[in-house]
Scaffold this motif. Structure first.
Motif, PDB file in Angstrom:
ATOM      1  N   CYS A 130      -2.121  -0.060 -16.726  1.00 30.22           N
ATOM      2  CA  CYS A 130      -2.757   1.239 -17.424  1.00 30.22           C
ATOM      3  C   CYS A 130      -2.465   1.176 -18.682  1.00 30.22           C
ATOM      4  O   CYS A 130      -1.239   1.285 -19.107  1.00 30.22           O
ATOM      5  N   TYR A 131      -3.572   1.682 -19.495  1.00 37.46           N
ATOM      6  CA  TYR A 131      -3.304   1.758 -20.781  1.00 37.46           C
ATOM      7  C   TYR A 131      -2.843   3.007 -21.310  1.00 37.46           C
ATOM      8  O   TYR A 131      -2.575   3.402 -22.448  1.00 37.46           O
ATOM      9  N   GLY A 132      -2.909   3.950 -20.296  1.00 33.32           N
ATOM     10  CA  GLY A 132      -2.776   5.556 -20.406  1.00 33.32           C
ATOM     11  C   GLY A 132      -3.903   6.307 -20.010  1.00 33.32           C
ATOM     12  O   GLY A 132      -4.963   5.901 -19.543  1.00 33.32           O
ATOM     13  N   PRO A 133      -3.700   7.462 -20.136  1.00 34.07           N
ATOM     14  CA  PRO A 133      -2.754   8.305 -20.799  1.00 34.07           C
ATOM     15  C   PRO A 133      -1.495   8.344 -19.961  1.00 34.07           C
ATOM     16  O   PRO A 133      -1.730   8.145 -18.874  1.00 34.07           O
ATOM     17  N   GLY A 134      -0.336   8.918 -20.374  1.00 33.92           N
ATOM     18  CA  GLY A 134       0.767   8.686 -19.692  1.00 33.92           C
ATOM     19  C   GLY A 134       1.003   9.932 -18.686  1.00 33.92           C
ATOM     20  O   GLY A 134       1.556  10.094 -17.561  1.00 33.92           O
ATOM     21  N   GLU A 135       0.273  10.915 -18.664  1.00 36.29           N
ATOM     22  CA  GLU A 135       0.407  12.238 -17.847  1.00 36.29           C
ATOM     23  C   GLU A 135      -0.990  11.989 -16.960  1.00 36.29           C
ATOM     24  O   GLU A 135      -2.000  10.947 -17.135  1.00 36.29           O
ATOM     25  N   CYS A 136      -1.014  12.758 -15.577  1.00 30.80           N
ATOM     26  CA  CYS A 136      -1.854  12.730 -14.795  1.00 30.80           C
ATOM     27  C   CYS A 136      -2.814  13.693 -15.001  1.00 30.80           C
ATOM     28  O   CYS A 136      -2.972  14.818 -15.429  1.00 30.80           O
ATOM     29  N   ARG A 137      -4.237  13.076 -15.525  1.00 26.30           N
ATOM     30  CA  ARG A 137      -5.241  14.030 -16.047  1.00 26.30           C
ATOM     31  C   ARG A 137      -6.565  13.637 -15.065  1.00 26.30           C
ATOM     32  O   ARG A 137      -6.700  12.515 -14.279  1.00 26.30           O
ATOM     33  N   ASP A 138      -7.705  14.473 -15.178  1.00 26.99           N
ATOM     34  CA  ASP A 138      -8.620  14.287 -14.340  1.00 26.99           C
ATOM     35  C   ASP A 138      -9.633  13.109 -15.008  1.00 26.99           C
ATOM     36  O   ASP A 138      -9.324  12.674 -16.286  1.00 26.99           O
ATOM     37  N   THR A 139     -10.502  12.823 -14.365  1.00 23.69           N
ATOM     38  CA  THR A 139     -11.509  11.760 -14.845  1.00 23.69           C
ATOM     39  C   THR A 139     -12.127  12.092 -16.313  1.00 23.69           C
ATOM     40  O   THR A 139     -12.090  10.846 -17.066  1.00 23.69           O
TER      41      THR A 139
END
Length: 237
Positions: free
Chosen positions: A97-106
């Motif tokens: 995974c290149y990122g982002p570090g936070e859990c975000r929506d698509t």
């Protein structure tokens, strides 16, 4: 770059450079520079802000928002190590995974990757979007990350409920394998809540033991974090 061997230098120049003009086939690709290639393919070296490294093998790994592998900088080894985040089938592409570090929506994940790497993510998680509730889960996981620390001392029962629910959502989203890296910070919250909020050392040690499995499998048993967790578990015995 100038001190590299001709073979290594050629391998570096064969990597992509997202912010420089690319050319196809046998045409001149002089527009690509070592600086642009480094910016595209380098990795931060742990918490050493401002320092990065380019690793030819890891740089060839494609991205997935639901990766089957995890990369981690090991300062003790002076190496970037890669571990499987789950069982990987024969012939299955290995992705990190290149990122982002936070859990975000698509859309938030795709926006980050477009801005940082200039590509539109078409991994299985992004293609699913919210068809099966994936975006809702990722948003909820991100909210749990933000709110759990607020309840550790004031509402430990609510905090531990959120920890267990977050772990459940990670599993449902396909990124919550016990040996993967995503569960480790949530399990550490569980350890902190049980120890400082609920005053239950037995339960705290169970979360810590599960966190240790995650760290050993994603960073290596000899990593600084794994050794520190082993020490904490030993002190609780």
């Amino acid at each position: 770059f100038d001190s590299l061997s001709s073979v290594t230098a050629a391998a570096v120049m064969d990597l992509s450079s997202y912010n420089e003009q690319e050319f196809d086939g046998d045409t001149d690709n002089a527009a690509r520079t070592p600086q642009g290639i480094f910016k595209t393919n380098s990795y931060e070296l742990g918490d050493e802000a401002g320092y990065g490294g380019l690793f030819l093998t890891v740089a060839r790994m494609n991205h997935s928002c639901r990766p089957n592998a995890a990369h981690h900088w090991r300062p003790d080894l002076h190496m970037m190590v890669v571990h499987a985040a789950r069982d990987i089938g024969v012939g299955e592409e290995i992705c990190t995974c290149y990122g982002p570090g936070e859990c975000r929506d698509t859309e938030a994940r795709r926006s980050f990757l477009r801005e940082r790497y200039s590509f539109e993510c078409e991994c299985d998680m992004c293609r699913e979007g919210n068809d099966a509730g994936g975006d809702d889960r990722m948003t909820a996981i991100g909210a749990f990350h933000d709110t759990i620390p607020l309840y550790i001392h004031s509402k430990p029962d609510e905090a531990i409920r959120r920890v267990d629910r977050c772990l459940e959502l990670l599993r449902e989203q396909g990124i919550g394998h016990p040996k993967g890296p995503y569960v480790a910070p949530i399990l550490h919250y569980g350890y902190q809540i049980c120890l400082a909020g609920l005053h239950d050392e037995v339960r705290a040690s169970s979360y810590l033991a599960r966190e240790l499995v995650s760290i050993q499998c994603s960073q290596g048993p000899g990593s600084y974090k794994a050794i520190d967790l082993q020490r904490l578990l030993h002190e609780m015995e």
